[in-house]
Design an enzyme around this catalytic site. Structure first.
Site, PDB file in Angstrom:
ATOM      1  N   ARG A  38      13.067  30.210   5.680  1.00 13.28           N
ATOM      2  CA  ARG A  38      12.443  31.001   6.738  1.00 13.28           C
ATOM      3  C   ARG A  38      10.918  30.941   6.699  1.00 13.28           C
ATOM      4  NH1 ARG A  38      15.034  36.498   4.932  1.00 13.28           N
ATOM      5  NH2 ARG A  38      14.340  35.546   2.959  1.00 13.28           N
ATOM      6  N   ASP A  66      12.080  29.057   0.488  1.00 13.81           N
ATOM      7  CA  ASP A  66      12.835  29.814   1.489  1.00 13.81           C
ATOM      8  C   ASP A  66      12.786  29.111   2.846  1.00 13.81           C
ATOM      9  OD1 ASP A  66      13.594  31.864   3.472  1.00 13.81           O
ATOM     10  OD2 ASP A  66      13.517  33.238   1.771  1.00 13.81           O
ATOM     11  N   HIS A  68       5.835  35.195   0.214  1.00  8.91           N
ATOM     12  CA  HIS A  68       6.274  35.890   1.434  1.00  8.91           C
ATOM     13  C   HIS A  68       7.058  37.143   1.077  1.00  8.91           C
ATOM     14  CE1 HIS A  68      10.614  34.668   1.362  1.00  8.91           C
ATOM     15  NE2 HIS A  68      10.135  33.669   0.646  1.00  8.91           N
ATOM     16  N   CYS A  90      11.043  37.869  -0.346  1.00  6.82           N
ATOM     17  CA  CYS A  90      11.354  36.675  -1.134  1.00  6.82           C
ATOM     18  C   CYS A  90      12.605  36.913  -1.991  1.00  6.82           C
ATOM     19  CB  CYS A  90      10.164  36.326  -2.025  1.00  6.82           C
ATOM     20  SG  CYS A  90      10.433  34.892  -3.080  1.00  6.82           S
ATOM     21  N   CYS A 136       6.987  28.894  -1.033  1.00  9.24           N
ATOM     22  CA  CYS A 136       8.355  29.179  -1.470  1.00  9.24           C
ATOM     23  C   CYS A 136       9.333  28.266  -0.741  1.00  9.24           C
ATOM     24  CB  CYS A 136       8.686  30.640  -1.194  1.00  9.24           C
ATOM     25  SG  CYS A 136      10.342  31.125  -1.756  1.00  9.24           S
TER      26      CYS A 136
END
Length: 737
Positions: free
Chosen positions: A575, A573, A627, A630, A571
């Site tokens: 993080r 993202d 994750h 998400c 992803c």
């Protein structure tokens, strides 16, 4: 060790112990002979090293016994003390000193030897083994087995002894050596597949004994010379062994010479042991690490027992350890068994052992030497760069021409020189950038700025011209030595008089008197707004410095090409950085990231990445990593998106509709979200396996493992969904022609 694991390793350990015994037997005698000690003292030391140290040591593969590196010290000590019994007291005291060293945790000294020196030591030992065994292979046995010194007492050296053998060839020994080498080289081939579990070393010894007996019926030119066999003192009974033992003279405990020799033995034996242990650990296929303080304790107890029984000093010995590894040992049972064999066979069947030709043992040791000093090792070290190769090759040459300890110290000295030279080059570097006021010379300081950097600082500042700009970036600096601070102060004073725009940023509070008071240098407008942006570059420079400090050729190797084993689709993202959470290094992971880690066959970006990874890079593992938490999955369910993002997330909504019945049974919204994240990963694996790229690779027999992972932001844990072989076996479809 539990019973089941012992059964699994016992066969390999007993086989290896037998091979080590065959090699150690003549070496024990040879070291005792070269030391001027009674021959049986070498056997006693070998037995103690195998059984006592073997039981106490934390090493699974190292083997202890009398060391060739101590022969000169032992011989000189016996002469100095005028008594072998007084010398035995020194051995006991040396053992006590080693025990103290272990208790005060002095074993960590062994961790300070660089790997290039350790590898050089292994290669040198391998070459010495080959050179020293060549005379025995050709029937010239002027020097005893175990004599590893370059210079000989008869004014010959390793190379001159090889030259001397040309006039004293023994064709019987050459024949036995040729047969032995042939067996050793062919033993691991398919030709001997059914019997290769039998120790090759034992086969060689048996054939050597039979061949030597057979040669006695042939012309005399083929007979082996009397000194071409193992020479063990033959005892008429076990009781004779006790009568000829020598014991320490404790009345000499106040003799200063006894203590001086004890300190010398303790220091040299400990250092040689630590070097040998680290070398054997590097050879260990399982890469186990030996507790060094425990090893010093074991060696100390071993030397104490050896001295009490009339033996000479012992250490962990590279030759025995390397032989043990090459023979396939798994645990310390091998070393202990070799000690038991030394004790039993010397007491019960010395006559049979004396029938073993040195030529067949030479073949075994030459094979060990070859494996330690393979050409591949030299080429790998050369490719590592001169900083690694030079100390390595210097260590090799120095050990061959002197001895192990002197050679290692020389290699260490060269390695330290390279470290000091590189410290002045790599930890501080300068760049040139442009600001509103023109060119800016930028000096980036490392975390530790010491006297090693003084020359570089002076050189940099000497090149700064009047009416120019300088930026000294100490963002990553934690410590600056006083000498370097004074250089910075002097330059600031000079800059004020020569109209040099000098800015120093990032220094800690205790260096704040150097901080600039004016505007910081910026590439555009107000630099204060650019600090987060500039921090990225500062962190990049810090990362570069750290990598170069560990490996000067890091980026050269990285630039040579990539061969990653993994493709990870994750992803976007911020993080969930894939390389960071897996601890992977650059070059190990090929990746593609998108919102909600989707595999959409109509996405040209992903399909291009997939094709290149599978067909060009030949990755072996593909991982879909989602994750929990998400945002893409949450947005797909919440709605409110539009345009391209809404179209992209419609695939996640399709996953929800497919599993709607299951998901609506989950009352907790957070748990429902987590389950959808998992289902989304599984769906993407299905889509991935259905692509023609993956289908074609699998049908062509390419190794391609596919996994589903979920990363938990709450605790940083990765979770394997275990979907590779459970839910995906039936989705392989034929590829259209």
């Amino acid at each position: 060790m539990n019973v089941s694991s012992l059964k699994n390793t016992l066969k390999s350990d007993l086989s290896s112990g037998l091979v080590v015994f065959l090699v150690a037997l003549p070496l024990c005698l040879g070291v005792a002979l070269a030391s001027g000690a009674p021959l049986l003292s070498g056997i006693i030391t070998g037995v103690v090293g195998g059984i006592v140290v073997g039981c106490l040591s934390g090493s699974q593969l190292a083997v202890s016994g009398p060391a060739a590196g101590l022969t000169t010290i032992v011989a000189a000590a016996i002469i100095t003390l005028h008594s072998y019994e007084a010398f035995l007291l020194s051995v006991i005291l040396a053992g006590g000193i080693q025990i103290v060293l272990g208790l005060v945790k002095a074993g960590k000294i062994g961790l300070y030897f660089p790997s290039n020196v350790i590898k050089g030591m292994l290669a040198a030992i391998g070459i010495i083994l080959i050179l020293k065994q060549i005379p025995h292979a050709f029937g010239y046995d002027a020097d005893a087995e175990g004599d590893m010194a370059f210079l000989q007492a008869d004014n010959n050296n390793t190379f001159s002894e090889i030259n001397n053998l040309l006039s004293k060839l023994n064709f019987g020994a050459i024949l036995i050596f040729a047969i032995s080498m042939t067996v050793l080289m062919l033993w691991d081939t398919r030709m001997f597949k059914k019997v290769k579990s039998f120790p090759a070393g034992l086969v060689v010894v048996i054939l050597g004994v039979l061949a030597s007996i057979g040669l006695n019926s042939l012309p005399e030119s083929l007979h082996l010379r009397t000194n071409s066999f193992v020479k063990i003192p033959v005892l008429s009974s076990v009781g004779d062994f006790a009568t000829i033992l020598k014991f320490p003279d404790f009345s000499q405990v106040s003799n200063p010479a006894v203590w001086t020799i004890a300190l010398t033995i303790a220091f040299v034996a400990s250092l040689e042991t630590l070097l040998s242990i680290e070398a054997v650990d590097k050879l260990d296929p399982q890469k186990r690490s030996t507790p060094l303080n425990r090893e010093l304790l074991a060696q100390g107890i071993g030397n104490t027992v050896s001295g009490l029984l009339g033996g000479i000093p012992l250490t962990a010995v590279i030759v025995r350890g390397a032989t043990n590894v090459n023979a396939g040992a798994k645990t310390k049972v091998s070393a202990i068994f070799h000690g038991v064999l030394l004790l039993v066979t010397v007491l019960l069947i010395p006559g049979i052992l004396n029938m073993i030709p040195l030529a067949c043992l030479a073949a075994i040791l030459i094979m060990v030497g070859y494996k330690l000093a393979k050409v591949k090792l030299f080429t790998e070290m050369y490719k590592s760069g001169w900083n690694q190769f030079t100390p390595f090759i210097v260590t090799v040459v120095a050990i061959i021409l002197t001895d192990l300890l002197k050679g290692v110290l020389v290699g260490m000295a060269v390695s330290i020189i390279f470290i000091l030279v590189n410290a002045t080059k790599d930890l501080i570097y300068s760049t040139e950038s442009t600001s509103e006021n023109g060119k800016v010379q930028r000096l980036v300081l490392s975390e530790q700025v010491t006297f090693l950097n003084k020359a570089h600082l002076n050189e940099f500042f000497s090149k700064i011209k009047p009416h120019t700009s300088v930026w000294i970036d100490a963002t990553q600096t934690k410590y600056i030595e006083q000498d370097c601070l004074e250089i910075l102060q002097d330059f600031k004073a000079r800059a004020a008089g020569e109209h040099i725009a000098c800015t120093i940023t990032g220094l800690k509070d205790h260096y704040s008197f150097l901080e600039a008071k004016g505007e910081l240098i910026a590439h555009d407008h107000d630099h204060s707004k650019q600090q987060p942006y500039q921090a990225l570059f500062a962190n990049n420079r810090k990362w570069i410095a750290e990598k170069l400090h560990l490996d000067i050729n890091y980026f050269t190797k990285l630039n040579a090409g990539q061969s990653p084993q993994y493709l990870i689709v994750g992803c976007s993202d911020s993080r969930a950085p894939l390389e960071l959470i897996t601890g992977a290094q650059p070059g190990e992971i090929f990746s593609q990231r998108n919102i909600a880690n989707q595999v959409i066959p109509s996405d040209p970006n992903l399909m291009s990445v997939l094709q290149y990874a599978v067909e060009a890079l030949k990755v072996k593992h593909i991982i879909i990593c989602g994750h929990y938490g998400c945002g893409g999955v949450r947005a797909a369910l919440a709605g409110g998106t539009s345009g391209n993002l809404d179209q992209w997330l419609s695939h996640v909504r399709d996953v929800y509709r497919t599993h709607k019945d299951e998901l609506e049974l989950i009352q907790d919204p957070e748990m429902q979200h987590r389950r959808l994240v998992e289902l989304n990963v599984k769906e993407q694996i299905y889509q991935l396996r259905s692509t023609s790229i993956v289908q074609k690779a699998l049908q062509n027999g390419q190794v391609l493992n596919i996994y589903g992972w979920v990363y938990d932001l709450a605790d940083g844990m990765l979770h394997d969904l275990q979907v590779q072989d459970i839910e995906l076996n039936n989705i392989v479809k034929p590829v259209l022609a």
